[in-house]
Design a protein around this motif. Structure first.
Motif, PDB file in Angstrom:
ATOM      1  N   TRP A 238       0.839  -1.194   0.000  1.00  0.00           N
ATOM      2  CA  TRP A 238       0.000   0.000   0.000  1.00  0.00           C
ATOM      3  C   TRP A 238       0.874   1.243   0.000  1.00  0.00           C
ATOM      4  O   TRP A 238       2.050   1.200   0.379  1.00  0.00           O
ATOM      5  CB  TRP A 238      -0.963   0.015   1.184  1.00  0.00           C
ATOM      6  N   GLU A 247      -5.095   6.633   0.147  1.00  0.00           N
ATOM      7  CA  GLU A 247      -4.261   5.436   0.188  1.00  0.00           C
ATOM      8  C   GLU A 247      -4.575   4.575  -1.024  1.00  0.00           C
ATOM      9  O   GLU A 247      -5.721   4.534  -1.499  1.00  0.00           O
ATOM     10  CB  GLU A 247      -4.485   4.622   1.469  1.00  0.00           C
ATOM     11  N   TYR A 248      -3.539   3.894  -1.505  1.00  0.00           N
ATOM     12  CA  TYR A 248      -3.697   3.001  -2.643  1.00  0.00           C
ATOM     13  C   TYR A 248      -3.200   1.617  -2.220  1.00  0.00           C
ATOM     14  O   TYR A 248      -2.032   1.448  -1.862  1.00  0.00           O
ATOM     15  CB  TYR A 248      -2.915   3.525  -3.847  1.00  0.00           C
ATOM     16  N   HIS A 249      -4.108   0.649  -2.259  1.00  0.00           N
ATOM     17  CA  HIS A 249      -3.814  -0.696  -1.788  1.00  0.00           C
ATOM     18  C   HIS A 249      -3.712  -1.658  -2.961  1.00  0.00           C
ATOM     19  O   HIS A 249      -4.591  -1.688  -3.830  1.00  0.00           O
ATOM     20  CB  HIS A 249      -4.909  -1.169  -0.828  1.00  0.00           C
TER      21      HIS A 249
END
Length: 331
Positions: A238, A247-249
């Motif tokens: 992430w 946030e980028y998961h």
């Protein structure tokens, strides 16, 4: 500590007071940082602690050690600050390019890095065999983030008992809980923090393996090699950007975010310089316009490893002067 110095401090001697308290300033700053997650807030709280201690030194009876007394004051200030922080709004940065819709939300937008140079100035007093979190694991960003997700008293109790090793009776007294209640507080805090940190297994600190992984990431990102960055990620990696809430998961989401800024980065000069924070590898990130004499404010990228892959990328958009991290403030 001699009784003479304490007597002088009680009588209003500022030099004697400093002699008693200054040796603990560094470890109090780290204590407040663990509970608050913010270095700037921690420094403010330590100053408040010292002011409160100066005002109260005349009534200090010496039944506890000066260190314990200072920790009691600092912990109470931190608990009050944690309660007030719920009402604090943090300014969110705006990206210079259009970013994709995030698939996660950063719940600890106030998180800040802690320079290794400051960690080197202070070592936690020997906590004894009962301490659960020691050394590197007690300052890594995953641990600090886990603390921020706890209720204030749970965070304070866990740090006092499981990191610093204060006796259970003293911890209960500091946070205003009975012995039975403290056991429950610690059990819940440990379970939550351990779940948050599950799966961490980084290479040895400052090892060649760690340096090689950091170089590969820096080279790929600087070259705009998105596939090269993605190749280094775990499947559950992430990316976050405090104080932004995005946030980028997962590999796909992170790749989409990096791709969205590829054209913008290609029109600028990007340089990255290595340093360390929270006992983890980090990179000062400098972006310069094609025209002379202007650079965007530098940022700081911190990497969390799981074995030979990157589990987390934390890009601090506004970490403050990079000179605090052993880097130039500008290039």
């Amino acid at each position: 500590m001699t009784q003479t110095v304490l007597d002088r401090a009680r009588a209003g001697d500022e030099q004697a007071f400093r002699e008693l308290t200054e040796p603990y300033r560094g470890e109090l700053r780290l204590h407040c940082y663990r509970i608050l997650g913010s270095l700037s807030d921690a420094e403010d709280l330590v100053q408040e602690t010292m002011v409160a201690a100066w005002k109260g030194i005349a009534g200090f009876e010496g039944r506890a050690a000066i260190r314990t007394w200072l920790y009691r004051i600092a912990t109470n200030r931190c608990l009050n600050a944690k309660r007030d922080a719920a009402r604090r709004r943090i300014a969110q940065p705006t990206a210079p390019f259009r970013v994709p819709e995030p698939n996660g939300r950063n719940e600890v937008a106030w998180l800040q890095p802690y320079p290794d140079a400051l960690l080197d100035q202070v070592a936690d007093a020997d906590p004894g065999p009962e301490a659960r979190y020691v050394g590197r694991e007690a300052v890594e960003l995953a641990f600090i983030t886990g603390l921020q997700l706890l209720p204030p008293r749970q965070a304070a109790a866990l740090v006092l008992r499981d990191v610093l090793g204060f006796p259970a009776g003293e911890v209960a007294d500091m946070i205003g809980a009975g012995p039975t209640a403290l056991k429950g507080i610690l059990q819940r805090a440990r379970a939550s923090v351990d779940r948050h940190r599950a799966g961490e297994d980084p290479p040895p600190e400052s090892s060649e393996e760690e340096r090689a992984l950091t170089r590969r990431f820096a080279d790929a990102l600087t070259a705009g090699d998105i596939d090269g960055v993605v190749e280094l990620l775990t499947d559950d990696a992430w990316l976050s950007m405090p104080p932004a809430p995005h946030e980028y998961h997962g590999r796909e989401a992170i790749a989409a975010f990096l791709a969205s800024g590829a054209a913008w980065r290609a029109a600028h000069t990007v340089r990255q310089l290595p340093t360390r924070v929270n006992r983890q590898p980090a990179l000062g990130y400098y972006v310069m316009d094609p025209g002379p004499g202007f650079a965007y404010p530098p940022g700081l990228t911190v990497l969390t490893f799981r074995r030979d892959r990157i589990r987390a990328i934390i890009r601090f958009v506004d970490p403050g002067p990079l000179s605090r991290f052993g880097l130039p403030d500008a290039l």
